[in-house]
Design an enzyme around this catalytic site. Structure first.
Site, PDB file in Angstrom:
ATOM      1  N   ARG A   9       0.854  -1.183   0.000  1.00 50.01           N
ATOM      2  CA  ARG A   9       0.000   0.000   0.000  1.00 50.01           C
ATOM      3  C   ARG A   9       0.894   1.239   0.000  1.00 50.01           C
ATOM      4  O   ARG A   9       1.920   1.301   0.687  1.00 50.01           O
ATOM      5  CB  ARG A   9      -0.913   0.049   1.219  1.00 50.01           C
ATOM      6  CG  ARG A   9      -1.842   1.262   1.140  1.00 50.01           C
ATOM      7  CD  ARG A   9      -2.877   1.280   2.224  1.00 50.01           C
ATOM      8  NE  ARG A   9      -3.680   2.499   2.113  1.00 50.01           N
ATOM      9  CZ  ARG A   9      -4.345   3.038   3.103  1.00 50.01           C
ATOM     10  NH1 ARG A   9      -4.345   2.466   4.299  1.00 50.01           N
ATOM     11  NH2 ARG A   9      -5.027   4.154   2.928  1.00 50.01           N
ATOM     12  N   HIS A  10       0.479   2.233  -0.753  1.00 47.68           N
ATOM     13  CA  HIS A  10       1.216   3.498  -0.813  1.00 47.68           C
ATOM     14  C   HIS A  10       1.387   4.093   0.585  1.00 47.68           C
ATOM     15  O   HIS A  10       0.610   3.817   1.507  1.00 47.68           O
ATOM     16  CB  HIS A  10       0.487   4.497  -1.714  1.00 47.68           C
ATOM     17  CG  HIS A  10      -0.876   4.877  -1.213  1.00 47.68           C
ATOM     18  ND1 HIS A  10      -1.073   5.818  -0.219  1.00 47.68           N
ATOM     19  CD2 HIS A  10      -2.096   4.436  -1.562  1.00 47.68           C
ATOM     20  CE1 HIS A  10      -2.367   5.946   0.015  1.00 47.68           C
ATOM     21  NE2 HIS A  10      -3.017   5.111  -0.784  1.00 47.68           N
ATOM     22  N   ASN A  16      -4.960  11.423   3.127  1.00 44.68           N
ATOM     23  CA  ASN A  16      -5.109  10.552   4.289  1.00 44.68           C
ATOM     24  C   ASN A  16      -5.111  11.408   5.551  1.00 44.68           C
ATOM     25  O   ASN A  16      -5.940  11.208   6.444  1.00 44.68           O
ATOM     26  CB  ASN A  16      -3.969   9.527   4.391  1.00 44.68           C
ATOM     27  CG  ASN A  16      -4.040   8.414   3.381  1.00 44.68           C
ATOM     28  OD1 ASN A  16      -3.025   8.095   2.762  1.00 44.68           O
ATOM     29  ND2 ASN A  16      -5.193   7.793   3.197  1.00 44.68           N
ATOM     30  N   GLN A  22     -10.199   9.342  -1.262  1.00 39.37           N
ATOM     31  CA  GLN A  22      -9.319   9.606  -2.402  1.00 39.37           C
ATOM     32  C   GLN A  22      -9.809   8.950  -3.678  1.00 39.37           C
ATOM     33  O   GLN A  22      -9.790   9.576  -4.732  1.00 39.37           O
ATOM     34  CB  GLN A  22      -7.898   9.125  -2.079  1.00 39.37           C
ATOM     35  CG  GLN A  22      -7.300   9.925  -0.935  1.00 39.37           C
ATOM     36  CD  GLN A  22      -5.938   9.434  -0.549  1.00 39.37           C
ATOM     37  OE1 GLN A  22      -4.944  10.002  -0.979  1.00 39.37           O
ATOM     38  NE2 GLN A  22      -5.877   8.392   0.252  1.00 39.37           N
ATOM     39  N   GLY A  23     -10.199   7.687  -3.593  1.00 34.65           N
ATOM     40  CA  GLY A  23     -10.614   6.986  -4.799  1.00 34.65           C
ATOM     41  C   GLY A  23      -9.548   7.112  -5.868  1.00 34.65           C
ATOM     42  O   GLY A  23      -8.369   6.889  -5.619  1.00 34.65           O
ATOM     43  N   GLU A  87      -7.038   2.653  -7.123  1.00 35.27           N
ATOM     44  CA  GLU A  87      -8.053   2.439  -6.085  1.00 35.27           C
ATOM     45  C   GLU A  87      -9.429   2.397  -6.728  1.00 35.27           C
ATOM     46  O   GLU A  87      -9.610   2.814  -7.876  1.00 35.27           O
ATOM     47  CB  GLU A  87      -7.973   3.578  -5.049  1.00 35.27           C
ATOM     48  CG  GLU A  87      -8.936   3.462  -3.884  1.00 35.27           C
ATOM     49  CD  GLU A  87      -8.758   2.201  -3.054  1.00 35.27           C
ATOM     50  OE1 GLU A  87      -9.152   1.115  -3.527  1.00 35.27           O
ATOM     51  OE2 GLU A  87      -8.255   2.302  -1.920  1.00 35.27           O
TER      52      GLU A  87
END
Length: 190
Positions: A9-10, A16, A22-23, A87
């Site tokens: 995961r980023h 965040n 964010q999508g 995402e």
């Protein structure tokens, strides 16, 4: 030859921190903490991968591509960007603060994983996108004698990929699994 798929995961992004959905919004960059999480993921992968052959593919969204750049540099491999690792698209909900969200009822007779909330993608849509992509990339990695396939992506997409790799369907995604920023989930490819 065995192949391990590493789902990364980023690192933490500015959205965040703001608690915004964010999508597929392209631009939120990593924070200083997110850059440190990317560094930590890269150090861990260097230890795990060692001198074995690795391939790194990332979502093309900024927060993921920035994370992948750190990992690729540490492993000494070029990063390939691919929108298949994005995402879940959240449509009109993207950019909304989580505190402003309101519960919505699942329409009668529908499964929650098959609803396109906010006009974006359903989990079924995401599953279709990533299962095709991951299946193809696993086959290609094996064909190219790659030992480690590193996929840098996003929380919900990682949960969906994990379901696919475990042989579960789009209705069987484990939402209880915590996928923290900068975390790595390593799965032997079957």
């Amino acid at each position: 030859m065995s192949l391990t798929v590493h789902l990364v995961r980023h690192g933490r992004s500015t959205w965040n921190d703001e608690r915004r959905l964010q999508g597929q919004t392209v631009h939120p960059p990593l924070t200083a903490r997110g850059k440190a999480e990317a560094d930590g993921a890269a150090r861990h992968l260097v230890e795990v991968v060692g001198s074995a052959r690795a391939r790194v593919i990332s979502s093309d969204l900024v927060r993921a591509s920035q994370t992948a750049a750190v990992i690729g540099a540490a492993l000494g491999v070029r990063v390939r960007l691919d929108p298949a690792l994005r995402e879940q698209a959240l449509g009109a909900m993207e950019g909304v603060l989580t505190r402003d969200l309101r519960p919505q009822q699942t329409p009668k007779g529908a499964h929650v994983a098959e609803i396109r909330w906010g006009g974006g993608e359903s989990i079924e849509d995401v599953y279709g996108r990533v299962s095709t992509f991951v299946g193809s990339e696993v086959d290609q990695a094996r064909s190219d004698s790659v030992d480690h396939l590193v996929l840098v992506s996003h929380g919900d997409t990682i949960r969906v990929m994990e379901a696919y790799l475990a042989g579960r369907g789009h209705r069987e995604v484990d939402w209880e699994v915590q996928v923290g920023n900068g975390s790595i989930r390593s799965i032997p490819a079957s």
